[in-house]
Design a protein around this motif. Sequence first.
Motif, PDB file in Angstrom:
ATOM      1  N   PHE A   1     -11.364  11.112  11.656  1.00  9.64           N
ATOM      2  CA  PHE A   1     -11.172   9.673  11.752  1.00  9.64           C
ATOM      3  C   PHE A   1     -12.544   9.027  11.767  1.00  9.64           C
ATOM      4  CE2 PHE A   1      -6.993  10.717  13.803  1.00  9.64           C
ATOM      5  CZ  PHE A   1      -6.213  10.104  12.842  1.00  9.64           C
TER       6      PHE A   1
ATOM      7  N   MET B   1       1.721   2.489  -9.742  1.00  9.91           N
ATOM      8  CA  MET B   1       1.515   1.204  -9.062  1.00  9.91           C
ATOM      9  C   MET B   1       1.604   1.476  -7.559  1.00  9.91           C
ATOM     10  SD  MET B   1       1.042  -0.945 -11.564  1.00  9.91           S
ATOM     11  CE  MET B   1       1.287  -2.603 -11.011  1.00  9.91           C
TER      12      MET B   1
ATOM     13  N   SER C   1      -3.642   6.076  -4.689  1.00  9.47           N
ATOM     14  CA  SER C   1      -3.835   6.087  -3.231  1.00  9.47           C
ATOM     15  C   SER C   1      -5.025   5.242  -2.800  1.00  9.47           C
ATOM     16  CB  SER C   1      -4.035   7.520  -2.749  1.00  9.47           C
ATOM     17  OG  SER C   1      -2.887   8.267  -2.994  1.00  9.47           O
TER      18      SER C   1
ATOM     19  N   THR D   1       0.824  -1.205   0.000  1.00 13.58           N
ATOM     20  CA  THR D   1       0.000   0.000   0.000  1.00 13.58           C
ATOM     21  C   THR D   1       0.865   1.267   0.000  1.00 13.58           C
ATOM     22  OG1 THR D   1      -0.156  -0.178   2.386  1.00 13.58           O
ATOM     23  CG2 THR D   1      -2.005  -1.017   1.117  1.00 13.58           C
TER      24      THR D   1
ATOM     25  N   MET E   1      -3.047  -7.077  -3.900  1.00 12.80           N
ATOM     26  CA  MET E   1      -2.123  -6.597  -4.923  1.00 12.80           C
ATOM     27  C   MET E   1      -1.021  -7.611  -5.268  1.00 12.80           C
ATOM     28  SD  MET E   1      -2.308  -2.486  -4.368  1.00 12.80           S
ATOM     29  CE  MET E   1      -1.643  -2.243  -2.743  1.00 12.80           C
TER      30      MET E   1
ATOM     31  N   LEU F   1      -5.100  20.317  -0.623  1.00  5.49           N
ATOM     32  CA  LEU F   1      -5.879  19.980   0.565  1.00  5.49           C
ATOM     33  C   LEU F   1      -6.936  18.901   0.337  1.00  5.49           C
ATOM     34  CD1 LEU F   1      -4.512  22.634   1.440  1.00  5.49           C
ATOM     35  CD2 LEU F   1      -6.538  23.143   2.747  1.00  5.49           C
ATOM     36  N   ASN F   2      -7.185  18.546  -0.922  1.00  7.22           N
ATOM     37  CA  ASN F   2      -8.053  17.399  -1.160  1.00  7.22           C
ATOM     38  C   ASN F   2      -7.475  16.136  -0.538  1.00  7.22           C
ATOM     39  OD1 ASN F   2     -10.504  17.867  -2.617  1.00  7.22           O
ATOM     40  ND2 ASN F   2      -9.226  18.627  -4.285  1.00  7.22           N
ATOM     41  N   MET F   3      -6.149  16.108  -0.441  1.00  2.00           N
ATOM     42  CA  MET F   3      -5.443  15.013   0.198  1.00  2.00           C
ATOM     43  C   MET F   3      -5.824  13.645  -0.331  1.00  2.00           C
ATOM     44  SD  MET F   3      -4.791  15.648   4.172  1.00  2.00           S
ATOM     45  CE  MET F   3      -4.145  17.172   4.798  1.00  2.00           C
ATOM     46  N   CYS F   4      -5.751  13.491  -1.657  1.00  2.00           N
ATOM     47  CA  CYS F   4      -5.931  12.158  -2.226  1.00  2.00           C
ATOM     48  C   CYS F   4      -4.996  11.162  -1.534  1.00  2.00           C
ATOM     49  CB  CYS F   4      -5.666  12.180  -3.716  1.00  2.00           C
ATOM     50  SG  CYS F   4      -6.705  13.374  -4.568  1.00  2.00           S
ATOM     51  N   GLY F   5      -3.900  11.659  -1.004  1.00  5.42           N
ATOM     52  CA  GLY F   5      -2.954  10.771  -0.335  1.00  5.42           C
ATOM     53  C   GLY F   5      -3.209  10.625   1.142  1.00  5.42           C
ATOM     54  N   ALA F   6      -4.239  11.292   1.668  1.00  8.38           N
ATOM     55  CA  ALA F   6      -4.599  11.166   3.079  1.00  8.38           C
ATOM     56  C   ALA F   6      -3.404  11.320   4.000  1.00  8.38           C
ATOM     57  CB  ALA F   6      -5.322   9.848   3.323  1.00  8.38           C
TER      58      ALA F   6
ATOM     59  N   VAL G   1       3.954   7.627   0.512  1.00  9.35           N
ATOM     60  CA  VAL G   1       2.665   7.591  -0.188  1.00  9.35           C
ATOM     61  C   VAL G   1       2.403   8.994  -0.716  1.00  9.35           C
ATOM     62  CG1 VAL G   1       0.180   7.421   0.193  1.00  9.35           C
ATOM     63  CG2 VAL G   1       1.702   5.732   1.186  1.00  9.35           C
ATOM     64  N   HIS G   2       2.008   9.102  -2.010  1.00 10.86           N
ATOM     65  CA  HIS G   2       1.829  10.451  -2.526  1.00 10.86           C
ATOM     66  C   HIS G   2       0.790  10.515  -3.626  1.00 10.86           C
ATOM     67  CE1 HIS G   2       4.346  10.006  -6.254  1.00 10.86           C
ATOM     68  NE2 HIS G   2       4.925   9.065  -5.539  1.00 10.86           N
ATOM     69  N   THR G   3       0.564  11.705  -4.109  1.00 11.09           N
ATOM     70  CA  THR G   3      -0.504  11.972  -5.076  1.00 11.09           C
ATOM     71  C   THR G   3       0.130  12.282  -6.440  1.00 11.09           C
ATOM     72  OG1 THR G   3      -0.497  14.281  -4.407  1.00 11.09           O
ATOM     73  CG2 THR G   3      -2.014  12.817  -3.237  1.00 11.09           C
ATOM     74  N   GLN G   4      -0.584  12.963  -7.317  1.00  7.93           N
ATOM     75  CA  GLN G   4      -0.074  13.137  -8.681  1.00  7.93           C
ATOM     76  C   GLN G   4       0.785  14.378  -8.882  1.00  7.93           C
ATOM     77  OE1 GLN G   4      -0.273  10.748 -10.514  1.00  7.93           O
ATOM     78  NE2 GLN G   4      -2.264   9.815 -10.706  1.00  7.93           N
TER      79      GLN G   4
ATOM     80  N   PRO H   1      -3.217  20.906  -8.131  1.00  8.12           N
ATOM     81  CA  PRO H   1      -2.135  20.830  -7.143  1.00  8.12           C
ATOM     82  C   PRO H   1      -1.554  22.187  -6.777  1.00  8.12           C
ATOM     83  CG  PRO H   1      -1.280  20.259  -9.288  1.00  8.12           C
ATOM     84  CD  PRO H   1      -2.775  20.393  -9.440  1.00  8.12           C
TER      85      PRO H   1
ATOM     86  N   ILE I   1     -10.914  18.180   3.073  1.00  8.06           N
ATOM     87  CA  ILE I   1     -11.982  18.800   2.274  1.00  8.06           C
ATOM     88  C   ILE I   1     -13.285  18.085   2.571  1.00  8.06           C
ATOM     89  CG2 ILE I   1     -12.844  19.076  -0.084  1.00  8.06           C
ATOM     90  CD1 ILE I   1     -10.571  20.956   0.210  1.00  8.06           C
TER      91      ILE I   1
ATOM     92  N   ALA J   1     -10.343  12.879   4.531  1.00 10.36           N
ATOM     93  CA  ALA J   1      -9.319  13.918   4.549  1.00 10.36           C
ATOM     94  C   ALA J   1     -10.014  15.280   4.711  1.00 10.36           C
ATOM     95  CB  ALA J   1      -8.507  13.847   3.263  1.00 10.36           C
TER      96      ALA J   1
ATOM     97  N   HIS K   1      -3.175  13.199   6.407  1.00 10.65           N
ATOM     98  CA  HIS K   1      -3.597  13.783   7.676  1.00 10.65           C
ATOM     99  C   HIS K   1      -3.364  12.873   8.870  1.00 10.65           C
ATOM    100  CE1 HIS K   1      -6.892  11.422   6.159  1.00 10.65           C
ATOM    101  NE2 HIS K   1      -7.490  11.451   7.316  1.00 10.65           N
ATOM    102  N   ALA K   2      -2.797  11.699   8.655  1.00 12.71           N
ATOM    103  CA  ALA K   2      -2.471  10.823   9.778  1.00 12.71           C
ATOM    104  C   ALA K   2      -1.098  10.196   9.551  1.00 12.71           C
ATOM    105  CB  ALA K   2      -3.552   9.755   9.943  1.00 12.71           C
TER     106      ALA K   2
ATOM    107  N   ASN L   1       3.450   1.576  -2.091  1.00 16.20           N
ATOM    108  CA  ASN L   1       4.094   1.601  -3.405  1.00 16.20           C
ATOM    109  C   ASN L   1       5.470   0.935  -3.463  1.00 16.20           C
ATOM    110  OD1 ASN L   1       1.854   3.332  -4.097  1.00 16.20           O
ATOM    111  ND2 ASN L   1       3.033   5.017  -3.233  1.00 16.20           N
TER     112      ASN L   1
END
Lengths: 376, 426
Positions: free
Chosen positions: B328, B119, B122, A92, B95, A180-185, A133-136, A144, B322, B320, A187-188, A94
């Motif tokens: 949580f 690969m 998220s 998870t 996966m 701030l959409n944080m597709c990568g979450a 873990v990251h976004t685009q 972005p 937004i 998250a 926040h934790a 990558n």
Amino acid sequence: MGYDPQNPMADRITDIGPPHYEEQMPPVIRANFGKWMYHEITQPGVLVHVSETGAECYTVRVGSARLISIELIREMCDVADKHCDGHLRFTTRNNVEFMVDSKAKVQPLLDDLASREGRFPVGGTGAGVTNIVHTQGWIHCHTPATDASGVVKAVMDEVFEHFISMEMPAQVRIALACCLNMCGAVHASDIAILGVHRKPPMIDHDAITGLCELPLAIASCPLGAIKPAKATNEKGEEVKSVQVNAAKCMFCGNCYTMCPAMPLADPEGDGIAILVGGKVSNAKSAPKFSKLVIPFLPNTTPRWPETTAVVKKIIEVYSKDAHKYERVGEWAERIGWEKFFEKCDIPFTIKSIDDYRLAYTTWRTTTQFKFTSHIK
Amino acid sequence: MPKHDTPLLDELEKGPWPSFVTDIKRQAATKPECWDILGQLELSFKDRITHWKHGGIVGVFGYGGGIVGRYSDVPDRFPGVAHFHTVRLNQPSGMYYSTSKLRAICSLWEKYGSGMTNMHGSTGDLVLLGTTTPNLEPLFYELTHDLNQDLGGSGSNLRTPSCCLGKSRCEWSCVDTQALCYSLTMRYQDEIHRPAFPYKFKFKFSGCPNDCVASIARSDLSVIGTWRDDIRIDQDAVKKYVSGDYKANAGAHGTRDWGKFSINKEVINLCPTKCMWMEGETLKIDNAECTRCMHCINVMPRALRPGLDQGATVLVGAKAPILDGAQFATMIVPFMKMDAENDFQEIVDFIENLWDWWMEHGKNRERVGESIQRVGLPTFLKVLNIEPLPQHIREPRSNPYVFWESEEVEGGFDRDVREFRKRHKQ
């Protein structure tokens, strides 16, 4: 018969879902499903899982850039065909995992990976830094505030020695989200790198009527900063549009997501915030949110030196100061956040005092605090 | 031959971490549009802003999700990325891949796409990055017919469910997360592919409270394996940890010398409930006081194992920031059996009750966690017909502003002020 553009609905197959997970598992995994007794990390990046049947599965974990080419995936397949009977998996975070069913097969696999010019670094296990873990970011996203792959590459280069070793007090999870959409979450996460905007949206009065539903744009603002307003377009016509109360804007970008005529990205306005001390696991302490310790660092391309320096500093101070098993957030809470700022040499600014919803729960309501250099 | 100069990106070819720039350049030998990916990214590095246009709705017939439209705002300079849509493929649970399957996906993407992937994304999908609108239908045809694969989710739908690797390679998993994830993914294909929700909805399944898939932080429905009975103890193995024969924490601290293992310091004193102690050489646990945090099991995996009465805790509402700030997931059902024999009917019933309510009451672009915040947890528990438990809260409310309803109070709310005035003068 292949696809027929004249008759696109012919022979159509839909909703078949993913392949069944058992189909692609390595034989040793299938044979010992639900029978695993324990595991050990024999060296950084190498795990052994031992089954109640006596079987062993050795896993070699390898970092990847996440943004990877089919050429590289084919090379991964070459490795898996040669050493792992044609199987591999992704984590998870990558990483790629190559699994073999005996100890004797581990060293040849490691040697092969090492021979491939640094494309397959082994590590990411235990009390170290695993993959980010990251976004685009700028490679593929339209909202972005920073890049993703580029920042991650720069940070992972900086903390690489902690990917290939296990010298931290506990695992350190770094994550990056490019807005701030944080597709990568993020926040934790122990250390979160977050792309942020700092300028309110512009309003494209020429385009807004055709592109946006104004009530949706207005409703998209969590703080009610957007109001309906008449405006004049380039042709001198009066059009229905909106106005933004800049004093109320927190630069979340949700209005732009809902209404493309309200762009807010900007070379000087955009950059990175650093948050620390989050965790997901329930082990010992409850899951925690990451806390904002640096409100802004600039997008200094191509290697984001300000960001990499801060991440490295936090990791080094934490590594020296924290107790064994203590996550970054647990350490900061034990020593107190005032000490965290002092020890990590991070200037405290008013931006780290919460003024958003439910802010009060984060203010100090006790006489218990530590005297630090902040108090003159 | 490079089509564009990329002096800024070339700096990212230095250093020990694998370089995506080097990788894209290598791919450009057979997929020349990769030069335009680099060219446009170089421009972003120079301008410090993205060069992708906002939005663009594309997809395949009959699906509302699975493909994300993307167009360059500088297509004249970088025609290879003028269209650059994302295709999300639903990944296999855990996966695991066979190389034959992965190679087939690579060939498909060589034929119809840029050759670049994530690969994975998220949310968990295998992400194919960059194709054109005319390629979508033929790609989908071959994906389903030849590869027996399907798209994942995007938009206001059920996002591609994901899970930790569960019982396939982990001794701690209290739930067969892969079976659960697969079963619900298949059951809810319609919800994955055809947006009908107020906003996105995510399922994530973790086998134990270590929560390797981060479900408690980022899924609207978070299922986390746990147990109700006693932690299993192998006392001989405990002795071997104490004597140093076994490496603590499965060797996770292997490259640093932290001194001799101390069961008091590293396990017993770090237990959040202080429910463990040694009697001579025997480890004792007061299981009724244990909150199943996993720390002792993490540190001594050869001596301690989760109990055998296994199931899951069900939590709802993570997201998250937004729009309304990060949340949580809130613990809603302390323990639920996850039974593959009856196709996980208990969690299915729970999900469908939850969706019925949220689809009716959720506002546009409101995650379920925000809907719960808006109506309050007591209302949410009432509509889901869930009995309130002390486990639902960290602590009772400290304000006394209780909402009573008329029928809960003797005599109701209706009173006559004139009658009142006869006894109490103005």
